[in-house]
Design an enzyme around this catalytic site. Structure first.
Site, PDB file in Angstrom:
ATOM      1  N   VAL A  11       8.131   5.000  60.069  1.00 50.67           N
ATOM      2  CA  VAL A  11       8.278   6.145  59.156  1.00 50.67           C
ATOM      3  C   VAL A  11       7.143   7.144  59.345  1.00 50.67           C
ATOM      4  CG1 VAL A  11       8.287   6.779  56.702  1.00 50.67           C
ATOM      5  CG2 VAL A  11       9.627   4.828  57.487  1.00 50.67           C
ATOM      6  N   ASP A  32      -4.161   4.360  60.338  1.00 52.50           N
ATOM      7  CA  ASP A  32      -3.441   3.094  60.153  1.00 52.50           C
ATOM      8  C   ASP A  32      -4.458   1.980  60.325  1.00 52.50           C
ATOM      9  OD1 ASP A  32      -0.131   2.257  60.642  1.00 52.50           O
ATOM     10  OD2 ASP A  32      -1.668   0.704  60.847  1.00 52.50           O
ATOM     11  N   TYR A  63     -11.852   6.619  56.706  1.00 51.82           N
ATOM     12  CA  TYR A  63     -11.337   7.583  55.732  1.00 51.82           C
ATOM     13  C   TYR A  63     -12.135   8.885  55.659  1.00 51.82           C
ATOM     14  CZ  TYR A  63      -7.567   4.727  53.868  1.00 51.82           C
ATOM     15  OH  TYR A  63      -6.394   4.044  53.728  1.00 51.82           O
ATOM     16  N   ARG A  86      14.519  -3.106  48.135  1.00 48.79           N
ATOM     17  CA  ARG A  86      13.216  -2.430  48.062  1.00 48.79           C
ATOM     18  C   ARG A  86      12.300  -3.175  47.095  1.00 48.79           C
ATOM     19  NH1 ARG A  86      17.262   1.528  48.238  1.00 48.79           N
ATOM     20  NH2 ARG A  86      17.124   2.921  50.036  1.00 48.79           N
ATOM     21  N   ASP A 123       9.272   4.366  43.266  1.00 50.30           N
ATOM     22  CA  ASP A 123       8.880   4.855  41.935  1.00 50.30           C
ATOM     23  C   ASP A 123       7.695   4.068  41.362  1.00 50.30           C
ATOM     24  OD1 ASP A 123      11.253   6.791  41.524  1.00 50.30           O
ATOM     25  OD2 ASP A 123      12.172   4.909  42.162  1.00 50.30           O
ATOM     26  N   HIS A 175      14.752   5.290  43.236  1.00 48.03           N
ATOM     27  CA  HIS A 175      15.106   5.268  44.659  1.00 48.03           C
ATOM     28  C   HIS A 175      15.312   3.790  44.981  1.00 48.03           C
ATOM     29  CE1 HIS A 175      15.265   5.806  48.924  1.00 48.03           C
ATOM     30  NE2 HIS A 175      14.176   5.085  49.115  1.00 48.03           N
ATOM     31  N   THR A 230      14.673   2.538  58.709  1.00 50.32           N
ATOM     32  CA  THR A 230      15.156   3.929  58.636  1.00 50.32           C
ATOM     33  C   THR A 230      13.936   4.830  58.777  1.00 50.32           C
ATOM     34  OG1 THR A 230      14.816   4.343  56.273  1.00 50.32           O
ATOM     35  CG2 THR A 230      16.824   3.163  56.885  1.00 50.32           C
TER      36      THR A 230
END
Ligand code: NAD
Length: 311
Positions: A11, A32, A63, A86, A123, A175, A230
């Site tokens: 993603v 990552d 960071y 999920r 969420d 979602h 996805t």
């Protein structure tokens, strides 16, 4: 505009490509925990500068490199394996968000920074990220049901033989499996959906609607079965969201942000106006009784799942 993406898996890398292709970022930082993966992605994507926008793309070792970012996109964490929901990712990814957000906040120096959350279950991760970041709710924005709404619009557009651009239809709530297809407020152009169907003689029977709802809700499962994960659809959604923020477009998008206070607070998707300062307004479309009930149920599921994570 400087944009940081955290989590450069399927993603995160697709988001990097989509954001680069908007031409709106002058610098993209990739981070990552798998530094080799981030560096390889930065190099691969960087070579594409010869073919399109010349964006500076770097991989960060730590960071500190995110300083000056206008938008930080979080797409790190476990994805669904075939058959997983999920919600199965709840605690695993809560740990990932709890690792990332304090580090982001300790290093960010832009007081107007926006966090864009992509990690699932979306969420609940938005609620956690908002709590940990202490940013105003409108600046911690989950992609929410942008992707689900896009799926609905595309499927409806094929059924009705009209451009997806002319389909205004929303998926609301979680979602996730309890998301709600809002048929009542849907319009084609400025014409109510039922009226459009009457005028064009393309009836949308209860059966067809049920099939469309099923396809929208199971799309991710089908894609994961076929290609393992996805990434293209969500990358398109993030690029769209980023464009609305950077260009201050004030687009109405079904994003997820926290609203309400205390025990009543929840993050879920509703149509919201998104511009340069983040989410500025939330709108509530007119729903049928059944849709309103389903939305309340969805809201309660999110709240309950948030209650389950160790904070
Ligand atoms: P992936 O396994 O391909 O990549 C995840 C990456 O996150 C890995 O590279 C991993 O090293 C990195 N990571 C893990 N913990 C980290 C940490 N603490 N700090 C920095 N990086 C860390 O997974 P993916 O397919 O890219 O999916 C990523 C997330 O996006 C998943 O949670 C998935 O469910 C979610 N997703 C959301 C939507 C949506 O609509 N919101 C759509 C698709 C996927």
């Amino acid at each position: 505009m400087k944009i940081t993406i955290i989590g450069i898996g399927s993603v995160g890398s697709a988001i990097a490509t989509a954001v680069k292709n908007t031409g709106l970022a002058h610098e993209i930082v990739l981070y990552d925990t798998d530094g080799i993966r981030a560096r390889a992605a930065a190099e691969d994507l960087g070579h594409a500068a010869a073919f399109s926008f010349d964006v500076k793309i770097t991989a960060a070792n730590n960071y500190r490199a995110i300083r000056g970012s206008d938008i930080v996109i979080i797409a790190a964490g476990a994805n669904q394996k075939p058959g997983e929901t999920r919600t199965d990712l709840l605690q695993k990814n809560a740990t990932v968000i709890s690792d990332i957000v304090p580090r982001v906040m300790a290093n960010i120096d832009n007081k107007n920074v926006k966090l864009v959350i992509v990690t699932n279950p979306l969420d609940v991760m938005v609620m956690l990220a908002q709590k940990l970041s202490k940013l105003p709710a409108g600046r911690v924005i989950g992609t929410g049901t942008m992707l689900d709404s896009a799926r609905l619009r595309v499927i409806l557009s094929r059924t009705l033989a009209v451009s997806p651009q002319s389909v205004n239809a929303y998926v609301l709530g979680e979602h996730g499996d309890s998301s709600v297809v809002a048929w009542t407020p849907a319009t084609i152009g400025a014409i109510g959906l039922d009226d459009f169907c009457r005028q064009t003689k393309t009836p949308l029977t209860a059966n067809t609607r049920a099939t469309i709802e099923h396809r929208v809700k199971t799309a991710a499962y089908e894609i994961i079965r076929g290609r393992g994960a996805t990434w293209d659809g969500i990358a398109g959604a993030v690029a769209d969201l980023v464009r609305s923020i950077i260009n201050d477009e004030n687009r109405i998008l079904t994003v997820s942000t926290v609203s309400g206070v205390g025990a009543k607070s929840v993050a879920m998707s509703l149509p919201r106006i998104v511009g340069a300062v983040g989410v500025t307004k939330t709108l509530m479309p007119k729903l049928s009784k059944v849709e309103s009930y389903a939305l309340r149920r969805s809201e309660n599921i999110i709240r309950k799942n948030y209650g389950k994570i160790k904070k």
